[in-house]
Scaffold this motif. Structure first.
Motif, PDB file in Angstrom:
ATOM      1  N   SER A  17       0.831  -1.217   0.000  1.00  0.00           N
ATOM      2  CA  SER A  17       0.000   0.000   0.000  1.00  0.00           C
ATOM      3  C   SER A  17       0.859   1.258   0.000  1.00  0.00           C
ATOM      4  N   MET A  18       1.756   1.326  -0.950  1.00  0.00           N
ATOM      5  CA  MET A  18       2.659   2.461  -1.066  1.00  0.00           C
ATOM      6  C   MET A  18       1.896   3.685  -1.549  1.00  0.00           C
ATOM      7  N   ILE A  19       2.276   4.849  -1.040  1.00  0.00           N
ATOM      8  CA  ILE A  19       1.689   6.105  -1.489  1.00  0.00           C
ATOM      9  C   ILE A  19       2.261   6.430  -2.873  1.00  0.00           C
ATOM     10  N   LYS A  20       1.415   6.942  -3.757  1.00  0.00           N
ATOM     11  CA  LYS A  20       1.818   7.179  -5.144  1.00  0.00           C
ATOM     12  C   LYS A  20       3.035   8.087  -5.262  1.00  0.00           C
ATOM     13  N   THR A  21       3.142   9.080  -4.398  1.00  0.00           N
ATOM     14  CA  THR A  21       4.251  10.020  -4.511  1.00  0.00           C
ATOM     15  C   THR A  21       5.578   9.404  -4.091  1.00  0.00           C
ATOM     16  N   LYS A  22       5.556   8.267  -3.397  1.00  0.00           N
ATOM     17  CA  LYS A  22       6.792   7.638  -2.946  1.00  0.00           C
ATOM     18  C   LYS A  22       7.090   6.322  -3.655  1.00  0.00           C
ATOM     19  N   CYS A  23       6.202   5.869  -4.515  1.00  0.00           N
ATOM     20  CA  CYS A  23       6.384   4.597  -5.205  1.00  0.00           C
ATOM     21  C   CYS A  23       7.467   4.753  -6.279  1.00  0.00           C
ATOM     22  N   PRO A  24       8.520   3.940  -6.240  1.00  0.00           N
ATOM     23  CA  PRO A  24       9.595   4.067  -7.237  1.00  0.00           C
ATOM     24  C   PRO A  24       9.138   3.791  -8.664  1.00  0.00           C
ATOM     25  N   SER A  25       8.193   2.883  -8.835  1.00  0.00           N
ATOM     26  CA  SER A  25       7.711   2.562 -10.180  1.00  0.00           C
ATOM     27  C   SER A  25       6.980   3.754 -10.791  1.00  0.00           C
ATOM     28  N   ILE A  26       6.136   4.385 -10.010  1.00  0.00           N
ATOM     29  CA  ILE A  26       5.408   5.557 -10.504  1.00  0.00           C
ATOM     30  C   ILE A  26       6.377   6.706 -10.730  1.00  0.00           C
ATOM     31  N   ARG A  27       7.387   6.814  -9.887  1.00  0.00           N
ATOM     32  CA  ARG A  27       8.392   7.864 -10.047  1.00  0.00           C
ATOM     33  C   ARG A  27       9.129   7.698 -11.378  1.00  0.00           C
ATOM     34  N   LYS A  28       9.483   6.464 -11.735  1.00  0.00           N
ATOM     35  CA  LYS A  28      10.164   6.215 -13.010  1.00  0.00           C
ATOM     36  C   LYS A  28       9.278   6.609 -14.184  1.00  0.00           C
ATOM     37  N   THR A  29       7.993   6.267 -14.086  1.00  0.00           N
ATOM     38  CA  THR A  29       7.052   6.602 -15.150  1.00  0.00           C
ATOM     39  C   THR A  29       6.926   8.108 -15.301  1.00  0.00           C
ATOM     40  N   ARG A  30       6.845   8.815 -14.193  1.00  0.00           N
ATOM     41  CA  ARG A  30       6.739  10.276 -14.239  1.00  0.00           C
ATOM     42  C   ARG A  30       8.000  10.894 -14.825  1.00  0.00           C
ATOM     43  N   GLN A  31       9.162  10.351 -14.497  1.00  0.00           N
ATOM     44  CA  GLN A  31      10.406  10.881 -15.041  1.00  0.00           C
ATOM     45  C   GLN A  31      10.470  10.708 -16.555  1.00  0.00           C
ATOM     46  N   ILE A  32      10.024   9.564 -17.040  1.00  0.00           N
ATOM     47  CA  ILE A  32       9.993   9.340 -18.492  1.00  0.00           C
ATOM     48  C   ILE A  32       9.038  10.328 -19.146  1.00  0.00           C
ATOM     49  N   GLU A  59       5.546   0.589 -22.996  1.00  0.00           N
ATOM     50  CA  GLU A  59       5.981  -0.650 -22.354  1.00  0.00           C
ATOM     51  C   GLU A  59       5.684  -0.616 -20.858  1.00  0.00           C
ATOM     52  N   LYS A  60       5.921   0.515 -20.244  1.00  0.00           N
ATOM     53  CA  LYS A  60       5.645   0.675 -18.811  1.00  0.00           C
ATOM     54  C   LYS A  60       4.152   0.519 -18.543  1.00  0.00           C
ATOM     55  N   LYS A  61       3.329   1.050 -19.437  1.00  0.00           N
ATOM     56  CA  LYS A  61       1.880   0.948 -19.271  1.00  0.00           C
ATOM     57  C   LYS A  61       1.416  -0.495 -19.440  1.00  0.00           C
ATOM     58  N   LYS A  62       2.008  -1.220 -20.397  1.00  0.00           N
ATOM     59  CA  LYS A  62       1.640  -2.622 -20.617  1.00  0.00           C
ATOM     60  C   LYS A  62       2.005  -3.484 -19.419  1.00  0.00           C
ATOM     61  N   ARG A  63       3.224  -3.263 -18.903  1.00  0.00           N
ATOM     62  CA  ARG A  63       3.703  -4.074 -17.790  1.00  0.00           C
ATOM     63  C   ARG A  63       2.987  -3.754 -16.492  1.00  0.00           C
ATOM     64  N   GLY A  64       2.672  -2.503 -16.283  1.00  0.00           N
ATOM     65  CA  GLY A  64       1.985  -2.103 -15.068  1.00  0.00           C
ATOM     66  C   GLY A  64       2.946  -1.832 -13.926  1.00  0.00           C
ATOM     67  N   ILE A  65       2.392  -1.450 -12.802  1.00  0.00           N
ATOM     68  CA  ILE A  65       3.182  -1.080 -11.636  1.00  0.00           C
ATOM     69  C   ILE A  65       3.647  -2.313 -10.877  1.00  0.00           C
ATOM     70  N   ALA A  66       2.862  -3.356 -10.879  1.00  0.00           N
ATOM     71  CA  ALA A  66       3.145  -4.522 -10.053  1.00  0.00           C
ATOM     72  C   ALA A  66       4.435  -5.234 -10.457  1.00  0.00           C
ATOM     73  N   VAL A  67       4.887  -5.059 -11.690  1.00  0.00           N
ATOM     74  CA  VAL A  67       6.114  -5.713 -12.139  1.00  0.00           C
ATOM     75  C   VAL A  67       7.310  -5.182 -11.359  1.00  0.00           C
ATOM     76  N   ASP A  68       7.327  -3.894 -11.106  1.00  0.00           N
ATOM     77  CA  ASP A  68       8.438  -3.290 -10.382  1.00  0.00           C
ATOM     78  C   ASP A  68       8.330  -3.477  -8.874  1.00  0.00           C
ATOM     79  N   CYS A  69       7.207  -3.969  -8.391  1.00  0.00           N
ATOM     80  CA  CYS A  69       7.031  -4.151  -6.955  1.00  0.00           C
ATOM     81  C   CYS A  69       7.942  -5.237  -6.395  1.00  0.00           C
TER      82      CYS A  69
END
Length: 86
Positions: A17-32, A59-69
């Motif tokens: 239950s990671m917060i979106k602003t601290k999730c590394p996977s979401i952070r990578k997506t935002r940086q791209i 590719e990030k959208k296809k894989r989703g967030i759970a792959v990086d978890c």
């Protein structure tokens, strides 16, 4: 004073239950996404870099967030913590 948690910012599929602003996977997506937007605003656009960034986003959208978890440092399992403490 108790800090309130915004339920909309919690990732639904994150096992911890990671917060979106601290999730590394979401952070990578935002940086791209930010790199792509800044590149598109330039006058001399490098088409190859734009295509690569768009492909990375798709590719990030296809894989989703759970792959990086699995590699997330916030996602610790009981077995991993037990082996570290021993």
């Amino acid at each position: 004073m108790v800090k309130k948690i915004n339920k909309k910012k919690i990732v639904g599929i994150c096992p911890v239950s990671m917060i979106k602003t601290k999730c590394p996977s979401i952070r990578k997506t935002r940086q791209i996404r930010v790199r792509l937007l800044t590149l598109q605003r330039e006058k001399n656009i490098d088409i190859d870099r734009v295509i690569k960034l768009r492909a990375a986003l798709k590719e990030k959208k296809k894989r989703g967030i759970a792959v990086d978890c699995e590699t997330c440092n916030f996602n610790t399992t009981k077995g991993a913590t037990a082996s570290v403490s021993q």
